[in-house]
Design a protein around this motif. Structure first.
Motif, PDB file in Angstrom:
ATOM      1  N   PHE A   1       0.826  -1.206   0.000  1.00 59.18           N
ATOM      2  CA  PHE A   1       0.000   0.000   0.000  1.00 59.18           C
ATOM      3  C   PHE A   1       0.863   1.260   0.000  1.00 59.18           C
ATOM      4  O   PHE A   1       0.668   2.181  -0.791  1.00 59.18           O
ATOM      5  CB  PHE A   1      -0.911  -0.024   1.223  1.00 59.18           C
ATOM      6  CG  PHE A   1      -1.882   1.115   1.276  1.00 59.18           C
ATOM      7  CD1 PHE A   1      -2.943   1.176   0.383  1.00 59.18           C
ATOM      8  CD2 PHE A   1      -1.733   2.136   2.204  1.00 59.18           C
ATOM      9  CE1 PHE A   1      -3.848   2.223   0.419  1.00 59.18           C
ATOM     10  CE2 PHE A   1      -2.633   3.187   2.245  1.00 59.18           C
ATOM     11  CZ  PHE A   1      -3.689   3.226   1.356  1.00 59.18           C
TER      12      PHE A   1
ATOM     13  N   SER B   1      -1.844   2.050  -5.793  1.00 62.33           N
ATOM     14  CA  SER B   1      -1.970   1.355  -4.518  1.00 62.33           C
ATOM     15  C   SER B   1      -2.992   0.213  -4.650  1.00 62.33           C
ATOM     16  O   SER B   1      -2.769  -0.862  -4.118  1.00 62.33           O
ATOM     17  CB  SER B   1      -2.346   2.324  -3.400  1.00 62.33           C
ATOM     18  OG  SER B   1      -3.480   3.063  -3.733  1.00 62.33           O
ATOM     19  N   PHE B   2      -4.058   0.431  -5.381  1.00 64.85           N
ATOM     20  CA  PHE B   2      -5.059  -0.628  -5.566  1.00 64.85           C
ATOM     21  C   PHE B   2      -4.430  -1.850  -6.243  1.00 64.85           C
ATOM     22  O   PHE B   2      -4.531  -2.973  -5.746  1.00 64.85           O
ATOM     23  CB  PHE B   2      -6.217  -0.101  -6.415  1.00 64.85           C
ATOM     24  CG  PHE B   2      -7.424  -1.008  -6.414  1.00 64.85           C
ATOM     25  CD1 PHE B   2      -8.442  -0.810  -5.500  1.00 64.85           C
ATOM     26  CD2 PHE B   2      -7.530  -2.059  -7.321  1.00 64.85           C
ATOM     27  CE1 PHE B   2      -9.558  -1.632  -5.490  1.00 64.85           C
ATOM     28  CE2 PHE B   2      -8.635  -2.887  -7.316  1.00 64.85           C
ATOM     29  CZ  PHE B   2      -9.649  -2.672  -6.385  1.00 64.85           C
TER      30      PHE B   2
ATOM     31  N   VAL C   1      -9.716   1.718   0.904  1.00 63.62           N
ATOM     32  CA  VAL C   1      -9.072   3.037   0.985  1.00 63.62           C
ATOM     33  C   VAL C   1      -8.607   3.480  -0.396  1.00 63.62           C
ATOM     34  O   VAL C   1      -8.853   4.608  -0.833  1.00 63.62           O
ATOM     35  CB  VAL C   1      -7.879   2.994   1.968  1.00 63.62           C
ATOM     36  CG1 VAL C   1      -7.088   4.287   1.903  1.00 63.62           C
ATOM     37  CG2 VAL C   1      -8.373   2.757   3.379  1.00 63.62           C
ATOM     38  N   SER C   2      -7.939   2.566  -1.131  1.00 62.28           N
ATOM     39  CA  SER C   2      -7.457   2.898  -2.471  1.00 62.28           C
ATOM     40  C   SER C   2      -8.610   3.296  -3.374  1.00 62.28           C
ATOM     41  O   SER C   2      -8.540   4.275  -4.111  1.00 62.28           O
ATOM     42  CB  SER C   2      -6.740   1.707  -3.109  1.00 62.28           C
ATOM     43  OG  SER C   2      -5.669   1.301  -2.321  1.00 62.28           O
ATOM     44  N   PHE C   3      -9.676   2.538  -3.292  1.00 60.26           N
ATOM     45  CA  PHE C   3     -10.819   2.784  -4.156  1.00 60.26           C
ATOM     46  C   PHE C   3     -11.454   4.130  -3.832  1.00 60.26           C
ATOM     47  O   PHE C   3     -11.854   4.880  -4.710  1.00 60.26           O
ATOM     48  CB  PHE C   3     -11.849   1.661  -3.983  1.00 60.26           C
ATOM     49  CG  PHE C   3     -12.835   1.586  -5.089  1.00 60.26           C
ATOM     50  CD1 PHE C   3     -12.421   1.220  -6.365  1.00 60.26           C
ATOM     51  CD2 PHE C   3     -14.155   1.913  -4.897  1.00 60.26           C
ATOM     52  CE1 PHE C   3     -13.307   1.167  -7.409  1.00 60.26           C
ATOM     53  CE2 PHE C   3     -15.063   1.864  -5.933  1.00 60.26           C
ATOM     54  CZ  PHE C   3     -14.638   1.493  -7.189  1.00 60.26           C
TER      55      PHE C   3
ATOM     56  N   LEU D   1      -9.880   6.710  -2.626  1.00 60.46           N
ATOM     57  CA  LEU D   1      -9.003   7.737  -3.211  1.00 60.46           C
ATOM     58  C   LEU D   1      -9.272   7.873  -4.701  1.00 60.46           C
ATOM     59  O   LEU D   1      -9.333   8.960  -5.256  1.00 60.46           O
ATOM     60  CB  LEU D   1      -7.535   7.380  -2.983  1.00 60.46           C
ATOM     61  CG  LEU D   1      -7.024   7.482  -1.559  1.00 60.46           C
ATOM     62  CD1 LEU D   1      -5.625   6.911  -1.451  1.00 60.46           C
ATOM     63  CD2 LEU D   1      -7.022   8.929  -1.116  1.00 60.46           C
ATOM     64  N   LEU D   2      -9.434   6.732  -5.339  1.00 62.00           N
ATOM     65  CA  LEU D   2      -9.635   6.698  -6.793  1.00 62.00           C
ATOM     66  C   LEU D   2     -10.908   7.439  -7.177  1.00 62.00           C
ATOM     67  O   LEU D   2     -10.929   8.262  -8.086  1.00 62.00           O
ATOM     68  CB  LEU D   2      -9.742   5.237  -7.210  1.00 62.00           C
ATOM     69  CG  LEU D   2      -9.406   4.883  -8.636  1.00 62.00           C
ATOM     70  CD1 LEU D   2      -7.923   5.018  -8.839  1.00 62.00           C
ATOM     71  CD2 LEU D   2      -9.837   3.453  -8.901  1.00 62.00           C
TER      72      LEU D   2
ATOM     73  N   PRO E   1      -4.010   9.233  -7.336  1.00 62.11           N
ATOM     74  CA  PRO E   1      -4.257   8.622  -6.034  1.00 62.11           C
ATOM     75  C   PRO E   1      -5.124   7.369  -6.127  1.00 62.11           C
ATOM     76  O   PRO E   1      -6.160   7.392  -6.788  1.00 62.11           O
ATOM     77  CB  PRO E   1      -4.999   9.705  -5.254  1.00 62.11           C
ATOM     78  CG  PRO E   1      -4.916  10.931  -6.035  1.00 62.11           C
ATOM     79  CD  PRO E   1      -4.419  10.631  -7.376  1.00 62.11           C
ATOM     80  N   GLY E   2      -4.667   6.303  -5.487  1.00 65.74           N
ATOM     81  CA  GLY E   2      -5.478   5.097  -5.429  1.00 65.74           C
ATOM     82  C   GLY E   2      -5.195   4.086  -6.515  1.00 65.74           C
ATOM     83  O   GLY E   2      -5.398   2.905  -6.318  1.00 65.74           O
TER      84      GLY E   2
ATOM     85  N   LEU F   1      -7.477  -2.028   2.865  1.00 71.62           N
ATOM     86  CA  LEU F   1      -6.554  -1.247   2.023  1.00 71.62           C
ATOM     87  C   LEU F   1      -7.139  -1.007   0.638  1.00 71.62           C
ATOM     88  O   LEU F   1      -6.998   0.073   0.071  1.00 71.62           O
ATOM     89  CB  LEU F   1      -5.201  -1.951   1.915  1.00 71.62           C
ATOM     90  CG  LEU F   1      -4.386  -2.000   3.204  1.00 71.62           C
ATOM     91  CD1 LEU F   1      -3.082  -2.748   2.986  1.00 71.62           C
ATOM     92  CD2 LEU F   1      -4.094  -0.600   3.702  1.00 71.62           C
ATOM     93  N   GLU F   2      -7.828  -2.030   0.092  1.00 76.74           N
ATOM     94  CA  GLU F   2      -8.418  -1.854  -1.226  1.00 76.74           C
ATOM     95  C   GLU F   2      -9.546  -0.832  -1.190  1.00 76.74           C
ATOM     96  O   GLU F   2      -9.720  -0.040  -2.110  1.00 76.74           O
ATOM     97  CB  GLU F   2      -8.954  -3.195  -1.776  1.00 76.74           C
ATOM     98  CG  GLU F   2      -7.874  -4.186  -2.149  1.00 76.74           C
ATOM     99  CD  GLU F   2      -6.961  -3.730  -3.279  1.00 76.74           C
ATOM    100  OE1 GLU F   2      -6.400  -2.642  -3.183  1.00 76.74           O
ATOM    101  OE2 GLU F   2      -6.799  -4.486  -4.237  1.00 76.74           O
TER     102      GLU F   2
END
Lengths: 172, 275
Positions: free
Chosen positions: A58, A75-76, B23-25, B27-28, A71-72, B20-21
């Motif tokens: 992450f 990390s995804f 959170v990433s999503f 942000l996306l 962003p994202g 974590l996924e």
């Protein structure tokens, strides 16, 4: 284990800087776009606990995102790849399992094993990344083409990097 | 409760993965709605500083090219000086007359990060709010339109490049008056597409495509590119025009940021139309 820590921290920063300053600026015919930073996840030792693996993935992805204004996205893809890693390692384990003191490298487990390991993870990562980037399925063929070409390029660089590690170990 | 905690503990790997996924999503999605926090964009301090020192280092390797570009720009600017217009003093003007106020101000900036290979390309420049740069100002280079300011920090700004499939610019054919929306299709960084030009307009290969000046961001008549190919689908009443961009986005080092001093006035007036 603990004495390898500075090496891992150093390679984290080197890979991020290489990715951001060099590889993000490489493109052939607008398609090929290597993402070599995932080599960091490839390198982590077999014993790495799951939660550390995910958190490192992450942080790594988010750092790359920070530099490329996405962003994202990285990390995804990176967290997903890290999530697959333990099951993949189990699936392709050699007959006498992984030996203590070895790392997932070309040097320790040979070409075929390393090829299986990196090709799977790279394809997973690149597929997710490029589809998130495009965000729809209308360009599906051009996206697939990008995924394949970029994966090949990433893998070539990963293997070249492994050859360097190989030489260093021999000298020791 | 105890069992539940035990369950989470036993599957901590999967749960952490999901968190974590998500959170990433998150942000996306936030990023897609253009409302993400500025600290995550490349105008933030750490990455801005790294890009800045990197571009300082590489700048030396390109000095000759940059000199050439600056010389060209000098020549262009000289051609714009009042002295190069024959009849500039032939009209009289009232002192303090608002109509004679300068409408557009130009500020030069250096490109410190740039990409052309993504679907959504962004550029970072080394001027920020301390230099008077604000969101939604236009960015051009000596050769033509580059993009629009998206985020501003104190010393840096990030720019939505014209090579970003989310950006549409109001453009017209020079000397004809037909206008349409120009956007990039995410494919080749040298070409963009101009849509919504009606079929009764006469378009020929090599025509100049310039900004329309309707958007209050760019002044009228700034070069975008030249017509490369004209497509006409059966049953459609609009052309699809392939435009060769005049700016080489792979080779971009200095840009100018345009601020429209009368922008608020125009937008105020236009917003009353919607009521």
């Amino acid at each position: 284990m603990i004495n390898r820590l500075p090496g891992y921290i150093l390679s984290f920063f080197i890979l991020v800087l290489l990715q951001v300053l060099v590889f993000n600026n490489i493109q052939f015919s607008g398609y090929v776009n290597p993402y070599v930073y995932i080599l960091f996840i490839f390198m982590l030792p077999f014993e790495t606990p799951g939660y550390i693996l995910l958190i490192l993935a992450f942080i790594l992805g988010l750092t790359i995102d920070l530099f490329s204004n996405t962003p994202g996205m990285h990390s995804f893809a990176t967290v997903f790849m890290a999530f697959i890693r333990p099951s993949l390692l189990k699936a392709i384990a050699p007959r006498d399992d992984y030996q203590p003191g070895t790392t997932p490298s070309l040097h320790d487990y040979g070409f075929v094993w390393y090829l299986k390991y990196t090709v799977t993870l790279t394809l997973i990562h690149h597929t997710i990344l490029f589809f998130i980037e495009v965000y729809d399925l209308s360009h599906i063929f051009s996206t697939l083409w990008r995924i394949i070409l970029s994966s090949i390029f990433t893998l070539i660089i990963v293997f070249i990097a492994q050859l360097f590690v190989f030489k260093k170990n021999k000298r020791r | 409760m105890r069992n539940f905690l035990l369950f989470i503990y036993r599957h901590n790997f999967t749960f952490l993965f999901l968190i974590l996924e998500i959170v990433s999503f998150y942000l996306l999605i936030n990023h897609n709605s253009y409302q993400r926090a500025t600290w995550l964009s490349s105008s933030n301090k750490v990455s801005g500083n790294i890009y800045n020192s990197y571009s300082n280092a590489t700048q030396y390797l390109m000095l000759q090219q940059i000199n050439e570009e600056l010389a060209k720009e000098n020549a262009y600017l000289r051609s714009q000086m009042p002295a190069s217009f024959k009849d500039s003093k032939d009209y009289f003007s009232l002192v303090y007359d608002k109509l004679n106020k300068r409408q557009y101000t130009y500020r030069s900036a250096r490109v410190i990060n740039n990409s052309v290979n993504k679907h959504f390309n962004y550029i970072t420049i080394n001027k920020g709010s301390l230099n008077g740069i604000e969101k939604e100002m236009g960015v051009i280079s000596a050769k033509g339109v580059v993009g629009i300011i998206k985020d501003v920090s104190e010393h840096y700004s990030s720019v939505i490049s014209l090579l970003n499939t989310r950006l549409k610019i109001s453009a017209k054919l020079k000397g004809k008056g037909f206008f349409g929306a120009l956007g990039w299709d995410g494919d080749d960084y040298r070409y963009a597409w101009l849509n919504e030009i009606p079929i009764h307009a006469s378009v020929s290969v090599g025509d100049l495509v310039v900004t329309s000046g309707y958007s209050a961001i760019f002044p009228e008549g700034i070069l975008i590119g030249t017509v490369e190919e004209v497509e006409k689908d059966k049953g459609e009443s609009f052309y699809r025009i392939k435009v060769k961009l005049s700016v080489d986005f792979k080779d971009l080092s200095f840009v100018e940021v345009i601020s429209n001093n009368m922008r608020d006035e125009q937008l105020d007036l236009e917003s009353t139309n919607n009521d």
